[in-house]
Design an enzyme around this catalytic site. Structure first.
Site, mmCIF file in Angstrom:
data_model
loop_
_atom_site.group_PDB
_atom_site.id
_atom_site.type_symbol
_atom_site.label_atom_id
_atom_site.label_comp_id
_atom_site.label_asym_id
_atom_site.label_seq_id
_atom_site.Cartn_x
_atom_site.Cartn_y
_atom_site.Cartn_z
ATOM 1 N NE ARG A 108 -1.840 0.486 3.885
ATOM 2 C CZ ARG A 108 -1.200 1.431 4.594
ATOM 3 N NH1 ARG A 108 -1.331 2.692 4.288
ATOM 4 N NH2 ARG A 108 -0.434 1.094 5.620
ATOM 5 C CG HIS B 87 1.828 -7.705 12.842
ATOM 6 N ND1 HIS B 87 1.476 -8.527 11.793
ATOM 7 C CD2 HIS B 87 2.602 -6.707 12.318
ATOM 8 C CE1 HIS B 87 2.019 -8.036 10.675
ATOM 9 N NE2 HIS B 87 2.699 -6.934 10.965
HETATM 10 N N1 PCA Z 1 5.279 -3.407 10.137
HETATM 11 C C1 PCA Z 1 5.148 -3.523 8.699
HETATM 12 C C2 PCA Z 1 6.551 -3.605 8.170
HETATM 13 C C3 PCA Z 1 7.444 -3.206 9.289
HETATM 14 C C4 PCA Z 1 6.581 -3.190 10.474
HETATM 15 O O1 PCA Z 1 6.972 -3.000 11.653
HETATM 16 C C5 PCA Z 1 4.225 -4.665 8.273
HETATM 17 O O2 PCA Z 1 3.290 -4.997 9.015
HETATM 18 O O3 PCA Z 1 4.418 -5.229 7.197
#
Ligand code: PCA
Length: 212
Positions: free
Chosen positions: A90, A168
């Protein structure tokens, strides 16, 4: 002693901080075993992140790989289940590269399953009062690319299956933009530490009727 490779990401998309690398540094500063911990901050670059992670895996031959990144806007820690063979960005990465509908690995499988005990980790995080869930997709930006390519790199480097996965994290309180959901820095670090403590706990997983 087993070695765990733990990574975070540098800032991207015009942000000045990335809570994932900050949390990884926090975890490293207080990690007291029982395993050896190797940490690194990866570039937010499709090419650079995969190359750097491949180098780290070849150099350290880790027994487990946990990569972390920021999912801004999320209120919970997300333990990713699947890396897909897709780059569809994106925004541009930090090298200015913005692929559309390209394969991470031309000719590779459509997806690879994370080999961490995902549900067990989510349960452990929830038990510790840290909001968490199992997520079906790490998106199609650099984090997904790292998950997909790390699974292949670890397979190549090791004799057996090495637990590899991606976590994440939300914004931390001091890094969150106005109004964005966030967790405290200490909860994010505590969460990652819990992931490390669960990494070698095996879990029976079933896909398409096959249990392994
Ligand atoms: N989040 C991004 C890339 C680096 C990060 O910390 C992602 O979710 O792809």
């Amino acid at each position: 002693m087993s070695t765990i490779l733990l990574t975070g990401f540098e800032p991207f998309g015009g942000d000045s901080r990335n809570p994932s690398a900050e949390a990884v540094n926090r975890v490293a500063a207080t990690y007291d075993g029982p395993h050896e911990l190797v940490t690194a901050t990866l570039p937010v670059s499709f090419a650079g992140s995969a190359a750097e992670l491949g180098r780290l895996i070849d150099a350290h031959r880790p027994d487990a790989v946990v990569a972390t990144g920021l999912a801004g806007g999320s209120a919970r820690i997300a333990v990713e289940r699947i890396g897909v063979n897709l780059m569809d960005a994106r925004i541009a990465d930090n090298d200015g590269h913005q692929p559309t509908d390209e394969a991470c690995e031309p000719g590779g499988p459509a997806a690879r399953f994370a080999t961490l005990p995902v549900k067990r980790i989510v349960q452990a995080l929830s038990d510790a009062g840290i909001p968490a869930h199992a997520s079906l997709t790490a998106g199609s930006f650099v984090c997904n690319h790292v998950l997909y390519t790390a699974l292949a790199a670890a397979e190549r480097a090791a004799a057996g299956t090495v637990p590899v996965g991606f976590v994440h994290v939300p914004w931390s309180t001091p890094t969150a933009p106005e109004g964005a959901p966030h967790l405290s820095e200490s909860d994010i670090a505590r969460g990652i530490r819990i992931v490390l403590d669960q990494v070698f706990e095996t879990e029976q997983r079933a896909v398409g009727g096959t249990v392994w």
